[in-house]
Design a protein around this motif. Structure first.
Motif, PDB file in Angstrom:
ATOM      1  N   SER A 122       0.849  -1.195   0.000  1.00  0.00           N
ATOM      2  CA  SER A 122       0.000   0.000   0.000  1.00  0.00           C
ATOM      3  C   SER A 122       0.883   1.243   0.000  1.00  0.00           C
ATOM      4  CB  SER A 122      -0.882   0.031   1.249  1.00  0.00           C
ATOM      5  OG  SER A 122      -1.252   1.366   1.552  1.00  0.00           O
ATOM      6  N   PHE A 132       0.130   4.145   0.820  1.00  0.00           N
ATOM      7  CA  PHE A 132      -0.133   4.985   1.998  1.00  0.00           C
ATOM      8  C   PHE A 132       0.516   4.397   3.253  1.00  0.00           C
ATOM      9  CE2 PHE A 132      -3.533   5.710  -1.067  1.00  0.00           C
ATOM     10  CZ  PHE A 132      -3.426   7.084  -1.234  1.00  0.00           C
ATOM     11  N   LYS A 178      -9.826   1.738   6.064  1.00  0.00           N
ATOM     12  CA  LYS A 178      -8.664   1.690   5.173  1.00  0.00           C
ATOM     13  C   LYS A 178      -7.395   1.641   5.996  1.00  0.00           C
ATOM     14  CE  LYS A 178     -10.758   4.313   1.372  1.00  0.00           C
ATOM     15  NZ  LYS A 178     -10.440   3.882   0.030  1.00  0.00           N
ATOM     16  N   LEU A 179      -6.337   1.150   5.358  1.00  0.00           N
ATOM     17  CA  LEU A 179      -5.010   1.152   5.980  1.00  0.00           C
ATOM     18  C   LEU A 179      -4.168   2.218   5.294  1.00  0.00           C
ATOM     19  CD1 LEU A 179      -4.352  -2.698   6.240  1.00  0.00           C
ATOM     20  CD2 LEU A 179      -5.114  -1.129   8.051  1.00  0.00           C
ATOM     21  N   ASP A 201      -5.949   7.409   8.221  1.00  0.00           N
ATOM     22  CA  ASP A 201      -5.631   8.310   7.100  1.00  0.00           C
ATOM     23  C   ASP A 201      -4.224   8.901   7.255  1.00  0.00           C
ATOM     24  OD1 ASP A 201      -7.433   9.885   4.731  1.00  0.00           O
ATOM     25  OD2 ASP A 201      -5.497  10.712   5.274  1.00  0.00           O
ATOM     26  N   SER A 202      -3.423   8.645   6.239  1.00  0.00           N
ATOM     27  CA  SER A 202      -2.015   9.046   6.311  1.00  0.00           C
ATOM     28  C   SER A 202      -1.839  10.549   6.520  1.00  0.00           C
ATOM     29  CB  SER A 202      -1.275   8.602   5.044  1.00  0.00           C
ATOM     30  OG  SER A 202      -1.724   9.304   3.913  1.00  0.00           O
ATOM     31  N   TRP A 259     -14.187  -7.903  -2.661  1.00  0.00           N
ATOM     32  CA  TRP A 259     -13.347  -6.711  -2.493  1.00  0.00           C
ATOM     33  C   TRP A 259     -13.012  -6.107  -3.851  1.00  0.00           C
ATOM     34  CZ3 TRP A 259     -11.467  -6.407   2.807  1.00  0.00           C
ATOM     35  CH2 TRP A 259     -10.957  -5.148   3.098  1.00  0.00           C
ATOM     36  N   LYS A 265     -15.784  -4.038  -5.142  1.00  0.00           N
ATOM     37  CA  LYS A 265     -15.860  -2.762  -4.433  1.00  0.00           C
ATOM     38  C   LYS A 265     -14.802  -1.785  -4.962  1.00  0.00           C
ATOM     39  CE  LYS A 265     -14.083  -2.015  -0.331  1.00  0.00           C
ATOM     40  NZ  LYS A 265     -13.745  -1.971   1.096  1.00  0.00           N
TER      41      LYS A 265
HETATM   42  N1  LIG Z   1      -6.539   8.728   2.107  1.00  0.00           N
HETATM   43  C1  LIG Z   1      -6.097   7.490   2.723  1.00  0.00           C
HETATM   44  C2  LIG Z   1      -6.054   6.401   1.670  1.00  0.00           C
HETATM   45  C3  LIG Z   1      -5.763   5.028   2.279  1.00  0.00           C
HETATM   46  C4  LIG Z   1      -6.100   3.908   1.296  1.00  0.00           C
HETATM   47  O1  LIG Z   1      -6.667   4.132   0.207  1.00  0.00           O
HETATM   48  N2  LIG Z   1      -5.795   2.675   1.712  1.00  0.00           N
HETATM   49  C5  LIG Z   1      -6.103   1.523   0.901  1.00  0.00           C
HETATM   50  C6  LIG Z   1      -4.869   0.663   0.686  1.00  0.00           C
HETATM   51  S1  LIG Z   1      -3.752   1.479  -0.394  1.00  0.00           S
HETATM   52  C7  LIG Z   1      -7.127   0.677   1.630  1.00  0.00           C
HETATM   53  O2  LIG Z   1      -6.964   0.341   2.786  1.00  0.00           O
HETATM   54  N3  LIG Z   1      -8.199   0.321   0.913  1.00  0.00           N
HETATM   55  C8  LIG Z   1      -9.195  -0.559   1.415  1.00  0.00           C
HETATM   56  C9  LIG Z   1     -10.536  -0.266   0.807  1.00  0.00           C
HETATM   57  O3  LIG Z   1     -10.707   0.761   0.119  1.00  0.00           O
HETATM   58  O4  LIG Z   1     -11.422  -1.057   1.064  1.00  0.00           O
HETATM   59  C10 LIG Z   1      -4.755   7.721   3.382  1.00  0.00           C
HETATM   60  O5  LIG Z   1      -4.087   8.710   3.048  1.00  0.00           O
HETATM   61  O6  LIG Z   1      -4.388   6.937   4.282  1.00  0.00           O
END
Ligand SMILES: N[C@@H](CCC(=O)N[C@@H](CS)C(=O)NCC(=O)O)C(=O)O
Length: 236
Positions: free
Chosen positions: A17, A19, A48-49, A61-62, A138, A141
């Motif tokens: 990832s 982020f 989200k991670l 959120d990063s 997933w 989605k």
């Molecule tokens: N704006 C968020 C974006 C985080 C993000 O998009 N994480 C993705 C992995 S790269 C995630 O966990 N996605 C899971 C999902 O959308 O279900 C940040 O800056 O942390």
């Protein structure tokens, strides 16, 4: 100690990832102690991670995580002038709100081969019975998200044309400097490394990766940050 919740390490890069890789890179650049908790996004505060746990509270959120790291630990952007801060923000938005979607498309939608590689890396540790069900739900989605963002409405060729424009802007912005804003790493470098290593340094094949690999300054930049901050990771 601060806990960083992120995907399991794979592909010989810090994280699949961008982020998660951004946050771990910031922590390393700022020399902040942390402990990794490998996980999937199921229980994440914003679904989200990455997310962190620090002093008993969880933060997702990063961007908000980095604000917290700046005020509670170390601000890598402290010495920057207003115009540099503006450039940093604009470039991070380019990386995270535009180029990221081209990379996401490459993994989840572009070819079946890429999808299988991506699926194995993310869901490979789930029990076989539920792995395929979770992965295909997933994937649906994420594809909806890519269409919702707008990127998924274009032809593959158009999507990669847009991505290559971003790569050109990054290459020109970096030029022959060590880091984007000089000879010290800043938040922008954590963000840029997080995404660039995920485009040119992982086994997801696409015209975007090929294009990135043809830009020497970006390739050297990624290698330099890997060597400077991830020398402990074997083969990284
Ligand atoms: N704006 C968020 C974006 C985080 C993000 O998009 N994480 C993705 C992995 S790269 C995630 O966990 N996605 C899971 C999902 O959308 O279900 C940040 O800056 O942390």
């Amino acid at each position: 100690m601060l806990k960083l919740y992120q995907f399991e390490r794979t592909w010989n890069i810090p994280n699949l990832s961008p982020f998660c890789c951004k946050i771990e890179t910031y922590l390393r650049m700022a020399d902040i102690d942390y402990e990794i908790k490998p996980t999937l996004p199921f229980g994440a505060p914003k679904g989200k991670l990455p997310y962190i746990e620090d002093n008993g509270f969880a933060l997702g959120d990063s961007r908000f995580i980095i604000s917290h790291l700046k005020s509670a630990y170390k601000d890598l952007d402290q010495g920057l002038h207003d115009t540099e801060l503006a450039t940093s923000l604009a470039m991070q938005r380019l990386l995270e709100e535009h180029l990221f979607w081209v990379a996401l498309y490459s993994r989840w939608q572009y070819t079946d081969e890429n999808w299988q590689t991506n699926k194995k890396a993310i869901f490979g540790r789930l029990p076989p019975i539920i792995r395929d069900i979770v992965a295909s739900g997933w994937r649906k989605k994420i594809k909806r998200q890519i269409v919702g963002h707008g990127t998924g409405r274009h032809l593959a060729e158009e999507i990669f044309t847009l991505g290559k424009q971003d790569m050109d802007a990054l290459s020109a912005g970096l030029s022959n400097k060590l880091y984007f804003l000089g000879d010290q790493p800043t938040t922008l470098d954590a963000s840029a490394f997080g995404l660039l290593v995920n485009i040119i340094g992982c086994p997801i094949e696409s015209p975007l990766k090929e294009y990135g690999l043809s830009q020497d300054n970006l390739v050297n930049y990624v290698d330099r940050i890997r060597r400077a901050y991830y020398s402990d990771l074997t083969a990284v």
